[in-house]
Design an enzyme around this catalytic site. Sequence first.
Site, PDB file in Angstrom:
ATOM      1  CB  SER A   1      -0.682  -0.608   1.047  1.00  0.00           C
ATOM      2  OG  SER A   1      -1.867  -0.995   1.405  1.00  0.00           O
TER       3      SER A   1
ATOM      4  CG  HIS B   1      -1.769   3.931   3.879  1.00  0.00           C
ATOM      5  ND1 HIS B   1      -3.702   3.403   3.446  1.00  0.00           N
ATOM      6  CD2 HIS B   1      -1.223   2.392   3.493  1.00  0.00           C
ATOM      7  CE1 HIS B   1      -3.337   1.708   3.333  1.00  0.00           C
ATOM      8  NE2 HIS B   1      -2.743   1.708   3.421  1.00  0.00           N
TER       9      HIS B   1
END
Length: 297
Positions: free
Chosen positions: A201, A247
Amino acid sequence: MLPDESRSAAGRSPEGGLPGCYRHPQTATGVSCTRCERPICPQCMVTASVGFQCPECVGDGHAGTRRATTRFGGALTVDGGLVTRALIGVNLVVWLLAAYVLTPRLGQVWSLFSAGRDILGGPAGVADGPHEWYRLLTAVFLHLEWWHVGMNMLVLFWLGPPLEEALGRLRFLALYLLSGLGGSTFAFLVAGHRMESVGASGAIFGLIGATIVMQLRSRGPLAPAMAFLVFNLVMTFSRPNIDWRAHLGGLALGALTAFGLMYAPRERRGLVQGLTVVGAVAVEAAMLLTGMALYGA
């Protein structure tokens, strides 16, 4: 060898009347290079638009030809999505191994695991020292659930080819890896005392940031990329068990790296892009060393 010297050597051809090839003096020939006029045999002659040329003249001509590149300086290729597909393949293979073959060993060994010195038995994982730092990269390719790898690879399949085509294979791969490492090192900096995380991610968010930078650079439609970023940020902070640190770290490093790669001035592109990559690595190293000072032995 100078042209005059080549003609002298050619004059020693056993077949009187015809000169010898400048590269093979014993081979008589009646053909000369249309550029330097040296005699050339069939083995050496290269077909040109008019007549034939010798290998040296052909090489000199190619040396003066500007190499075709992508918009941001990468080598131009026919297949603009090769690295994207290779990354998807590697992620899927690792998922299959971790979920069905080497369960649970691979997940335990490759995850972004860290426990600080204040934890009983710590430091462990990344905080334990350089021999465990490999986890910062291996975790970027590790998924344990089908929906996790499926969602990440779907976004990679969507965003990867346009970026790879614009940057070139090597720059795109550097962007992906630096984004993934940026997410891992930032997560370790913030929560290295107690954390465990897996997934691509961070790298995916880096590609989202790079897509926004590319749209700004090319003055393309920005709304779709921004809407996609906002959607993913809402999902990041609204669902449990999602490592928002990876992230945000991947997003920041990906956007900054893309800015340096895409806004580099043409006349100093190679230098600026190289410094951009070195600078991104330096930032990640600084985050890692700071995390070690906080949590490590």
